[in-house]
Write a protein that holds these residues in place. Sequence first.
Motif, PDB file in Angstrom:
ATOM      1  N   ILE A 150       0.882  -1.170   0.000  1.00  0.00           N
ATOM      2  CA  ILE A 150       0.000   0.000   0.000  1.00  0.00           C
ATOM      3  C   ILE A 150       0.915   1.213   0.000  1.00  0.00           C
ATOM      4  CG2 ILE A 150      -1.823   1.236   1.229  1.00  0.00           C
ATOM      5  CD1 ILE A 150      -2.638  -1.408   2.517  1.00  0.00           C
ATOM      6  N   LEU A 151       0.800   2.035  -1.031  1.00  0.00           N
ATOM      7  CA  LEU A 151       1.746   3.132  -1.223  1.00  0.00           C
ATOM      8  C   LEU A 151       1.084   4.453  -0.827  1.00  0.00           C
ATOM      9  CD1 LEU A 151       4.640   3.430  -2.286  1.00  0.00           C
ATOM     10  CD2 LEU A 151       3.700   3.803  -4.553  1.00  0.00           C
ATOM     11  N   THR A 152       1.545   5.030   0.264  1.00  0.00           N
ATOM     12  CA  THR A 152       0.965   6.287   0.754  1.00  0.00           C
ATOM     13  C   THR A 152       2.072   7.330   0.909  1.00  0.00           C
ATOM     14  OG1 THR A 152       1.142   5.420   3.009  1.00  0.00           O
ATOM     15  CG2 THR A 152      -0.989   5.223   1.955  1.00  0.00           C
ATOM     16  N   LEU A 153       2.928   7.380  -0.104  1.00  0.00           N
ATOM     17  CA  LEU A 153       4.029   8.349  -0.122  1.00  0.00           C
ATOM     18  C   LEU A 153       3.617   9.600  -0.895  1.00  0.00           C
ATOM     19  CD1 LEU A 153       7.040   6.028  -0.982  1.00  0.00           C
ATOM     20  CD2 LEU A 153       6.661   7.186   1.193  1.00  0.00           C
ATOM     21  N   PRO A 154       4.321  10.721  -0.670  1.00  0.00           N
ATOM     22  CA  PRO A 154       4.098  11.889  -1.541  1.00  0.00           C
ATOM     23  C   PRO A 154       4.466  11.543  -2.982  1.00  0.00           C
ATOM     24  CG  PRO A 154       5.490  12.449   0.358  1.00  0.00           C
ATOM     25  CD  PRO A 154       5.347  10.957   0.357  1.00  0.00           C
ATOM     26  N   LYS A 155       3.890  12.289  -3.926  1.00  0.00           N
ATOM     27  CA  LYS A 155       4.062  11.937  -5.340  1.00  0.00           C
ATOM     28  C   LYS A 155       5.514  12.012  -5.805  1.00  0.00           C
ATOM     29  CE  LYS A 155       3.081  16.477  -7.262  1.00  0.00           C
ATOM     30  NZ  LYS A 155       2.238  17.318  -8.097  1.00  0.00           N
ATOM     31  N   GLN A 156       6.331  12.853  -5.165  1.00  0.00           N
ATOM     32  CA  GLN A 156       7.732  12.975  -5.567  1.00  0.00           C
ATOM     33  C   GLN A 156       8.486  11.666  -5.288  1.00  0.00           C
ATOM     34  OE1 GLN A 156       6.083  15.155  -3.772  1.00  0.00           O
ATOM     35  NE2 GLN A 156       6.125  17.095  -4.904  1.00  0.00           N
ATOM     36  N   LYS A 157       8.147  11.030  -4.165  1.00  0.00           N
ATOM     37  CA  LYS A 157       8.877   9.824  -3.769  1.00  0.00           C
ATOM     38  C   LYS A 157       8.287   8.550  -4.354  1.00  0.00           C
ATOM     39  CE  LYS A 157      11.002  11.330   0.526  1.00  0.00           C
ATOM     40  NZ  LYS A 157      10.171  12.290   1.257  1.00  0.00           N
ATOM     41  N   ALA A 158       7.029   8.589  -4.756  1.00  0.00           N
ATOM     42  CA  ALA A 158       6.321   7.358  -5.121  1.00  0.00           C
ATOM     43  C   ALA A 158       6.923   6.600  -6.317  1.00  0.00           C
ATOM     44  CB  ALA A 158       4.845   7.662  -5.365  1.00  0.00           C
ATOM     45  N   PRO A 159       7.280   7.272  -7.433  1.00  0.00           N
ATOM     46  CA  PRO A 159       7.721   6.506  -8.617  1.00  0.00           C
ATOM     47  C   PRO A 159       8.945   5.627  -8.352  1.00  0.00           C
ATOM     48  CG  PRO A 159       7.209   8.769  -9.224  1.00  0.00           C
ATOM     49  CD  PRO A 159       7.176   8.724  -7.731  1.00  0.00           C
ATOM     50  N   LYS A 160       9.966   6.168  -7.666  1.00  0.00           N
ATOM     51  CA  LYS A 160      11.167   5.373  -7.420  1.00  0.00           C
ATOM     52  C   LYS A 160      10.843   4.188  -6.512  1.00  0.00           C
ATOM     53  CE  LYS A 160      15.787   5.123  -5.557  1.00  0.00           C
ATOM     54  NZ  LYS A 160      15.441   3.812  -5.013  1.00  0.00           N
ATOM     55  N   VAL A 161      10.143   4.445  -5.431  1.00  0.00           N
ATOM     56  CA  VAL A 161       9.819   3.372  -4.490  1.00  0.00           C
ATOM     57  C   VAL A 161       8.949   2.311  -5.162  1.00  0.00           C
ATOM     58  CG1 VAL A 161       8.668   2.829  -2.303  1.00  0.00           C
ATOM     59  CG2 VAL A 161      10.107   4.866  -2.479  1.00  0.00           C
ATOM     60  N   ALA A 162       8.026   2.743  -6.018  1.00  0.00           N
ATOM     61  CA  ALA A 162       7.171   1.776  -6.726  1.00  0.00           C
ATOM     62  C   ALA A 162       8.019   0.831  -7.574  1.00  0.00           C
ATOM     63  CB  ALA A 162       6.160   2.512  -7.595  1.00  0.00           C
ATOM     64  N   ASN A 163       9.014   1.385  -8.264  1.00  0.00           N
ATOM     65  CA  ASN A 163       9.856   0.506  -9.085  1.00  0.00           C
ATOM     66  C   ASN A 163      10.798  -0.343  -8.228  1.00  0.00           C
ATOM     67  OD1 ASN A 163       9.147   0.489 -11.910  1.00  0.00           O
ATOM     68  ND2 ASN A 163       9.497   2.707 -11.841  1.00  0.00           N
ATOM     69  N   ASP A 164      11.196   0.153  -7.058  1.00  0.00           N
ATOM     70  CA  ASP A 164      11.915  -0.698  -6.099  1.00  0.00           C
ATOM     71  C   ASP A 164      11.039  -1.888  -5.698  1.00  0.00           C
ATOM     72  OD1 ASP A 164      14.060   1.007  -6.156  1.00  0.00           O
ATOM     73  OD2 ASP A 164      13.651   1.948  -4.211  1.00  0.00           O
ATOM     74  N   LEU A 165       9.788  -1.604  -5.391  1.00  0.00           N
ATOM     75  CA  LEU A 165       8.854  -2.670  -4.994  1.00  0.00           C
ATOM     76  C   LEU A 165       8.748  -3.722  -6.088  1.00  0.00           C
ATOM     77  CD1 LEU A 165       6.085  -0.419  -3.405  1.00  0.00           C
ATOM     78  CD2 LEU A 165       7.348  -2.205  -2.188  1.00  0.00           C
ATOM     79  N   VAL A 166       8.672  -3.270  -7.335  1.00  0.00           N
ATOM     80  CA  VAL A 166       8.609  -4.191  -8.466  1.00  0.00           C
ATOM     81  C   VAL A 166       9.856  -5.066  -8.507  1.00  0.00           C
ATOM     82  CG1 VAL A 166       8.663  -4.300 -10.995  1.00  0.00           C
ATOM     83  CG2 VAL A 166       7.083  -2.735  -9.856  1.00  0.00           C
ATOM     84  N   SER A 167      11.015  -4.447  -8.313  1.00  0.00           N
ATOM     85  CA  SER A 167      12.265  -5.215  -8.395  1.00  0.00           C
ATOM     86  C   SER A 167      12.380  -6.217  -7.238  1.00  0.00           C
ATOM     87  CB  SER A 167      13.477  -4.270  -8.424  1.00  0.00           C
ATOM     88  OG  SER A 167      13.669  -3.707  -7.142  1.00  0.00           O
ATOM     89  N   TYR A 168      11.683  -5.937  -6.131  1.00  0.00           N
ATOM     90  CA  TYR A 168      11.699  -6.885  -5.005  1.00  0.00           C
ATOM     91  C   TYR A 168      10.649  -7.990  -5.173  1.00  0.00           C
ATOM     92  CZ  TYR A 168      14.427  -3.201  -2.700  1.00  0.00           C
ATOM     93  OH  TYR A 168      15.364  -2.260  -2.380  1.00  0.00           O
ATOM     94  N   GLY A 169       9.899  -7.946  -6.274  1.00  0.00           N
ATOM     95  CA  GLY A 169       9.009  -9.066  -6.594  1.00  0.00           C
ATOM     96  C   GLY A 169       7.585  -8.945  -6.079  1.00  0.00           C
ATOM     97  N   ILE A 170       7.173  -7.717  -5.742  1.00  0.00           N
ATOM     98  CA  ILE A 170       5.800  -7.510  -5.273  1.00  0.00           C
ATOM     99  C   ILE A 170       4.809  -7.805  -6.404  1.00  0.00           C
ATOM    100  CG2 ILE A 170       5.233  -5.096  -5.855  1.00  0.00           C
ATOM    101  CD1 ILE A 170       5.484  -5.929  -2.284  1.00  0.00           C
ATOM    102  N   LYS A 171       3.573  -8.276  -6.055  1.00  0.00           N
ATOM    103  CA  LYS A 171       2.591  -8.616  -7.096  1.00  0.00           C
ATOM    104  C   LYS A 171       1.620  -7.483  -7.403  1.00  0.00           C
ATOM    105  CE  LYS A 171       2.627 -13.437  -5.658  1.00  0.00           C
ATOM    106  NZ  LYS A 171       2.172 -14.092  -4.422  1.00  0.00           N
ATOM    107  N   GLY A 172       1.390  -6.636  -6.407  1.00  0.00           N
ATOM    108  CA  GLY A 172       0.412  -5.565  -6.627  1.00  0.00           C
ATOM    109  C   GLY A 172       0.682  -4.369  -5.741  1.00  0.00           C
ATOM    110  N   ILE A 173       0.251  -3.205  -6.224  1.00  0.00           N
ATOM    111  CA  ILE A 173       0.399  -1.961  -5.468  1.00  0.00           C
ATOM    112  C   ILE A 173      -0.961  -1.280  -5.379  1.00  0.00           C
ATOM    113  CG2 ILE A 173       1.445   0.352  -5.447  1.00  0.00           C
ATOM    114  CD1 ILE A 173       3.866  -0.814  -6.887  1.00  0.00           C
ATOM    115  N   TRP A 174      -1.367  -0.973  -4.158  1.00  0.00           N
ATOM    116  CA  TRP A 174      -2.559  -0.172  -3.945  1.00  0.00           C
ATOM    117  C   TRP A 174      -2.059   1.250  -3.747  1.00  0.00           C
ATOM    118  CZ3 TRP A 174      -6.350  -0.227   0.797  1.00  0.00           C
ATOM    119  CH2 TRP A 174      -7.629   0.165   0.368  1.00  0.00           C
ATOM    120  N   ASN A 175      -2.229   2.065  -4.754  1.00  0.00           N
ATOM    121  CA  ASN A 175      -1.530   3.353  -4.801  1.00  0.00           C
ATOM    122  C   ASN A 175      -2.403   4.543  -4.389  1.00  0.00           C
ATOM    123  OD1 ASN A 175       0.351   5.405  -5.496  1.00  0.00           O
ATOM    124  ND2 ASN A 175      -0.735   5.658  -7.458  1.00  0.00           N
ATOM    125  N   PHE A 176      -2.007   5.200  -3.318  1.00  0.00           N
ATOM    126  CA  PHE A 176      -2.692   6.410  -2.862  1.00  0.00           C
ATOM    127  C   PHE A 176      -1.924   7.679  -3.233  1.00  0.00           C
ATOM    128  CE2 PHE A 176      -6.218   5.070  -0.066  1.00  0.00           C
ATOM    129  CZ  PHE A 176      -5.986   3.715  -0.017  1.00  0.00           C
TER     130      PHE A 176
END
Lengths: 210, 210
Positions: A150-176
Amino acid sequence: MIQKKISTAVIKRLPKYYRYLGDLLENDVVRISSKELSNRMGVTASQIRQDLNNFGGFGQQGYGYNVEYLYNAIGKILGLENKYNTIIVGAGNLGQALANYTNFDKRGFEVKGLFDVNPRLIGITVRGIEIKDLDEMGSFIKENSIDLAILTLPKQKAPKVANDLVSYGIKGIWNFAPIDLKLSNKNVIVENVHLLDSLMTLSYNIKERI
Amino acid sequence: MIQKKISTAVIKRLPKYYRYLGDLLENDVVRISSKELSNRMGVTASQIRQDLNNFGGFGQQGYGYNVEYLYNAIGKILGLENKYNTIIVGAGNLGQALANYTNFDKRGFEVKGLFDVNPRLIGITVRGIEIKDLDEMGSFIKENSIDLAILTLPKQKAPKVANDLVSYGIKGIWNFAPIDLKLSNKNVIVENVHLLDSLMTLSYNIKERI
């Protein structure tokens, strides 16, 4: 039950069916006609019959639908019998509020970890879960077989962390985060809750009505 | 600028335009072609041209769109230059988190009051606003010309309070309770944020993808 490929429009309505059937169950309603369900839900009875026919048709002429059976069947279609190990990334106000919301656990989304970069938040415990440093997220995901973030970061930080999550093998992101994520792996599911978009729609409709 | 009746589908896309244009403005982009905006937003350039033509067409052949002008024009269409006096009803985790979210203020939704029935919450201050007893809500709405209520109550309590809000003359409800409100006055606008529905859609899509 033979399951066909189901259209997106039908799928979008399934959570609503599930919600209404859950309410009926709580009120000890055993069966319901498509007409009565239609009145409650504000959709046509033929729409309901068509939608539910996608799953083999649960109704019987003159009897209606068995509420508990239909509720469980739709829950199964929605994958709610699965358990999703979940982390919340961004432990500010919204992240903490979501961590405290026990209804997600009931639907199988169990919050296992909370992460933030703010040193003032790291170490604080929310509903028994300690907020950890974002640096520890990668190893935590692997060690705890985390499925979902569940991603509740400010928009500036969200894109990098989202792609980190992908690289760690996460299946889904609930993005706020108020941003449309562009992920390096298209197999990762993103579901957006754009609160400000919703608020602007409300604003428009109030403006038009006044 | 002549304004026609605009379709719901176009209106639903306006907040997204507004969000992307705001990001461009923050990055000091002065103008953008429909093609580039299309690449960023993941919609076709002709869709963008059609949508924006509803408002008189802001683009010029060979020049593109003036970002600031278009941003402000869409903001005006969305009613964002208006101020909405807002209260939050239900000051639990989610209600408090929303009260702390200053982005709503920036969009003109200024939180003036917080209400709850829980004696443990009444009297607590969130971002300078004291949580008041729900019994005081009616007089507060009248005295402070409240336009809008954010409803973050449990589903059992939401329907009655929603109709109380209607009787006190509220114009719109931003509803987070997991229930479809049936209001006595159809002129009151309701915008739903059904978090559990969104989570179930995510669950379905993960299940299908695995």
